[in-house]
Design an enzyme around this catalytic site. Structure first.
Site, PDB file in Angstrom:
ATOM      1  N   HIS B 153      -2.045  -7.809   1.606  1.00  0.00           N
ATOM      2  CA  HIS B 153      -0.929  -8.159   2.497  1.00  0.00           C
ATOM      3  C   HIS B 153      -1.225  -7.686   3.916  1.00  0.00           C
ATOM      4  O   HIS B 153      -2.191  -6.953   4.136  1.00  0.00           O
ATOM      5  CB  HIS B 153       0.384  -7.515   2.021  1.00  0.00           C
ATOM      6  CG  HIS B 153       0.368  -6.007   2.053  1.00  0.00           C
ATOM      7  ND1 HIS B 153      -0.002  -5.247   0.967  1.00  0.00           N
ATOM      8  CD2 HIS B 153       0.656  -5.112   3.043  1.00  0.00           C
ATOM      9  CE1 HIS B 153       0.072  -3.963   1.280  1.00  0.00           C
ATOM     10  NE2 HIS B 153       0.465  -3.844   2.539  1.00  0.00           N
ATOM     11  N   HIS B 198       5.190  -6.887  -2.085  1.00  0.00           N
ATOM     12  CA  HIS B 198       5.206  -7.636  -0.832  1.00  0.00           C
ATOM     13  C   HIS B 198       3.901  -8.410  -0.679  1.00  0.00           C
ATOM     14  O   HIS B 198       2.845  -7.966  -1.121  1.00  0.00           O
ATOM     15  CB  HIS B 198       5.485  -6.764   0.382  1.00  0.00           C
ATOM     16  CG  HIS B 198       4.563  -5.595   0.580  1.00  0.00           C
ATOM     17  ND1 HIS B 198       4.045  -4.859  -0.448  1.00  0.00           N
ATOM     18  CD2 HIS B 198       4.073  -5.037   1.710  1.00  0.00           C
ATOM     19  CE1 HIS B 198       3.284  -3.893   0.041  1.00  0.00           C
ATOM     20  NE2 HIS B 198       3.268  -3.981   1.343  1.00  0.00           N
ATOM     21  N   HIS B 213      -1.109  -3.296  10.070  1.00  0.00           N
ATOM     22  CA  HIS B 213      -2.289  -3.108   9.210  1.00  0.00           C
ATOM     23  C   HIS B 213      -2.568  -4.319   8.332  1.00  0.00           C
ATOM     24  O   HIS B 213      -1.679  -5.112   8.041  1.00  0.00           O
ATOM     25  CB  HIS B 213      -2.159  -1.858   8.343  1.00  0.00           C
ATOM     26  CG  HIS B 213      -1.060  -1.889   7.303  1.00  0.00           C
ATOM     27  ND1 HIS B 213       0.189  -1.353   7.504  1.00  0.00           N
ATOM     28  CD2 HIS B 213      -1.034  -2.383   6.037  1.00  0.00           C
ATOM     29  CE1 HIS B 213       0.926  -1.497   6.418  1.00  0.00           C
ATOM     30  NE2 HIS B 213       0.220  -2.134   5.504  1.00  0.00           N
ATOM     31  N   HIS B 245       4.402   5.963  -0.299  1.00  0.00           N
ATOM     32  CA  HIS B 245       5.540   5.383   0.400  1.00  0.00           C
ATOM     33  C   HIS B 245       6.745   5.372  -0.525  1.00  0.00           C
ATOM     34  O   HIS B 245       6.611   5.141  -1.728  1.00  0.00           O
ATOM     35  CB  HIS B 245       5.275   3.919   0.759  1.00  0.00           C
ATOM     36  CG  HIS B 245       4.247   3.716   1.808  1.00  0.00           C
ATOM     37  ND1 HIS B 245       4.292   4.325   3.032  1.00  0.00           N
ATOM     38  CD2 HIS B 245       3.141   2.934   1.825  1.00  0.00           C
ATOM     39  CE1 HIS B 245       3.254   3.930   3.752  1.00  0.00           C
ATOM     40  NE2 HIS B 245       2.540   3.096   3.042  1.00  0.00           N
ATOM     41  N   TYR B 254      -4.316   5.291   5.100  1.00  0.00           N
ATOM     42  CA  TYR B 254      -4.495   4.418   6.266  1.00  0.00           C
ATOM     43  C   TYR B 254      -5.604   4.951   7.164  1.00  0.00           C
ATOM     44  O   TYR B 254      -5.719   6.168   7.353  1.00  0.00           O
ATOM     45  CB  TYR B 254      -3.213   4.354   7.098  1.00  0.00           C
ATOM     46  CG  TYR B 254      -2.087   3.628   6.419  1.00  0.00           C
ATOM     47  CD1 TYR B 254      -1.886   2.268   6.629  1.00  0.00           C
ATOM     48  CD2 TYR B 254      -1.225   4.302   5.568  1.00  0.00           C
ATOM     49  CE1 TYR B 254      -0.852   1.604   6.001  1.00  0.00           C
ATOM     50  CE2 TYR B 254      -0.183   3.641   4.929  1.00  0.00           C
ATOM     51  CZ  TYR B 254      -0.007   2.288   5.160  1.00  0.00           C
ATOM     52  OH  TYR B 254       1.015   1.629   4.545  1.00  0.00           O
ATOM     53  N   GLU B 264      -5.305  -0.447   5.393  1.00  0.00           N
ATOM     54  CA  GLU B 264      -4.730   0.349   4.310  1.00  0.00           C
ATOM     55  C   GLU B 264      -5.513   0.037   3.045  1.00  0.00           C
ATOM     56  O   GLU B 264      -5.891  -1.114   2.824  1.00  0.00           O
ATOM     57  CB  GLU B 264      -3.253  -0.035   4.095  1.00  0.00           C
ATOM     58  CG  GLU B 264      -2.622   0.628   2.865  1.00  0.00           C
ATOM     59  CD  GLU B 264      -1.192   0.153   2.553  1.00  0.00           C
ATOM     60  OE1 GLU B 264      -0.862  -1.026   2.805  1.00  0.00           O
ATOM     61  OE2 GLU B 264      -0.418   0.978   2.039  1.00  0.00           O
TER      62      GLU B 264
HETATM   63 FE   LIG Z   1       0.852  -1.965   3.462  1.00  0.00          FE
END
Ligand SMILES: [Fe+2]
Ligand code: FES
Lengths: 111, 306
Positions: B153, B198, B213, B245, B254, B264
């Site tokens: 993503h 996501h 990112h 997260h 990251y 990432e």
């Molecule tokens: Fe991400």
């Protein structure tokens, strides 16, 4: 291995930097935070400085952040600047705090 | 198979300041595989467990950032439907001829209210994942560095968050899976076209067309720790991590590529179904949403983009 003194006009402070390391690396090695630190690869622009005096060699930098005119006026990204003498500089780059500030502010008004 | 319409992020084209240094970073350090170069000097890369010919294209430019991100669509009928939707939505839509990118079919390019350029396509040649399709081994030998599994993503920054979220939901049939909301104002939206937590995410920010990112999947937390070892070993600028997260639950680290674009690598984020609830984070829990352990908002992580 040559080592130089980097003087920051804004904070009135000095850190040491070896000639083969970029200014941010020298600064971070000494645990200092005078110049904002981002990508350390010449892309994000937060470490923008103006070299007021001293010799340096600069690597490739994002044109979004340093125009040709600026480059000719010794404006550079500190993470791409390798000292060749003692250097005096002004910090230009600022962290864009909008996201944090807006939300911290909205929290404060709610509580 | 229930994933229809837009199936997945197909590729991202990144602008880089130096091609050779970037290829070294993405291949030797992150484990992508170079699969082609074209007469414009663009370099095509894929992660090992992707079958299509490429998922990352590196293009030399005088400033870093994202050129475009493309999604693979299941068939021509869906592509035509989306193309109509995009025109009705008010996007500038154009067709890019097959072969403009090597090994890729015709693409439908469109702009977005946050200033990013996206594309849709249905055809890309198959390169394979280095394993047979009959009786495959679990992984191929000879992988390098972090051994990234797939391009997963992007997180993008832009001003008209409402507009771009509306576009992805209404014109492209994505769902909002997770969001940060301050009262009525949506600050961040994590959108999915699949079972993933996501496939693309957006954060509201005054400047248009920024990338926060590009993200790549790893299989395990141990592989995330190994990525952290490689970051130090190879002197790659670390941003933050390894950590977790709250948003998406991803276990993550990251760092920056040689042009300052943020990467990432992560593992084990959450999943969703079409009937999953939308998850919401509020400003008083923003620290946890972003870094679940330290809970500290970090200037660099929030504000450094290319
Ligand atoms: Fe991400
Ligand atoms: S830290 Fe990003 S340009 Fe120097």
């Amino acid at each position: 291995m040559n080592k130089f003194n980097i003087f920051i006009n804004d904070s009135d402070e000095t850190f040491e930097c070896f000639e083969q390391e970029h200014l941010l690396k020298g600064m971070l090695r000494l645990g200092r935070k005078d110049i904002p630190v981002g990508c350390r690869n010449g892309g994000c622009g937060v470490c923008k400085v103006k070299i007021v005096s001293g010799q340096y060699q600069a690597g490739i930098m994002s044109r979004n952040h340093v125009s040709v005119e600026e480059q000719n006026e010794d404006i550079a990204l500190a993470c791409r600047v390798f000292p060749r003498s003692d250097i005096t500089l002004n910090v230009l780059g600022k962290m864009k705090n909008e996201f944090v500030r807006t939300h911290v502010a909205s929290q404060n008004t709610k509580s | 198979m229930a994933i229809t319409g837009v199936m997945r992020p197909g590729h991202v084209m990144l602008n880089v300041l130096d091609i050779d240094e970037s290829v070294k970073h993405y291949c030797e350090h992150m484990g992508l595989i170079e699969t082609d170069r074209d007469d414009q000097g663009r370099v095509y890369l894929k992660c090992w467990d992707e079958h299509d010919w490429f998922s990352v294209v590196l293009q030399k430019n005088d400033s870093p950032g994202m050129d475009h991100m493309a999604f693979k669509v299941d068939n021509q009928a869906s592509l035509l439907r989306f193309e109509e939707n995009l025109k009705k939505f008010g996007c500038n839509v154009e067709r890019i001829a097959a072969g403009e990118l090597n090994h890729c079919g015709e693409r439908v390019r469109f702009d977005s209210p946050t200033g990013h350029t996206f594309e849709l396509y249905t055809e890309k040649e198959v390169y394979g994942n280095g394993l047979p399709t009959t009786n495959p081994a679990p992984w191929p030998e000879g992988l390098q560095g972090m051994q990234a599994v797939r391009f997963d993503h992007c997180l993008l920054y832009g001003d008209d968050l409402d507009g771009t979220v509306k576009l992805f939901v209404e014109a492209l049939e994505f769902d909002v899976a997770e969001q940060v909301v301050d009262g009525e104002l949506q600050i961040a939206a994590f959108l999915s076209c699949s079972h993933k937590a996501h496939d693309i995410a957006f954060i509201r920010n005054e400047e248009k067309n920024k990338i926060h990112h590009a993200s790549f999947l790893l299989n395990t937390w141990e592989n995330v720790l190994r990525a952290a070892d490689i970051i130090s070993m190879k002197d790659i600028p670390l941003d933050i991590g390894p950590t977790r997260h709250g948003l998406t639950r991803g276990q993550t680290i990251y760092f920056f590529d040689p042009s300052g674009n943020r990467n990432e690598v992560f593992c084990e984020d959450s999943y969703r179904y079409p009937d999953s609830p939308v998850l919401t984070w509020t400003p008083d829990h923003l620290g946890q949403a972003i870094f679940y352990h330290s809970r500290e908002l970090n200037d660099r992580f929030l504000n450094v983009v290319t």
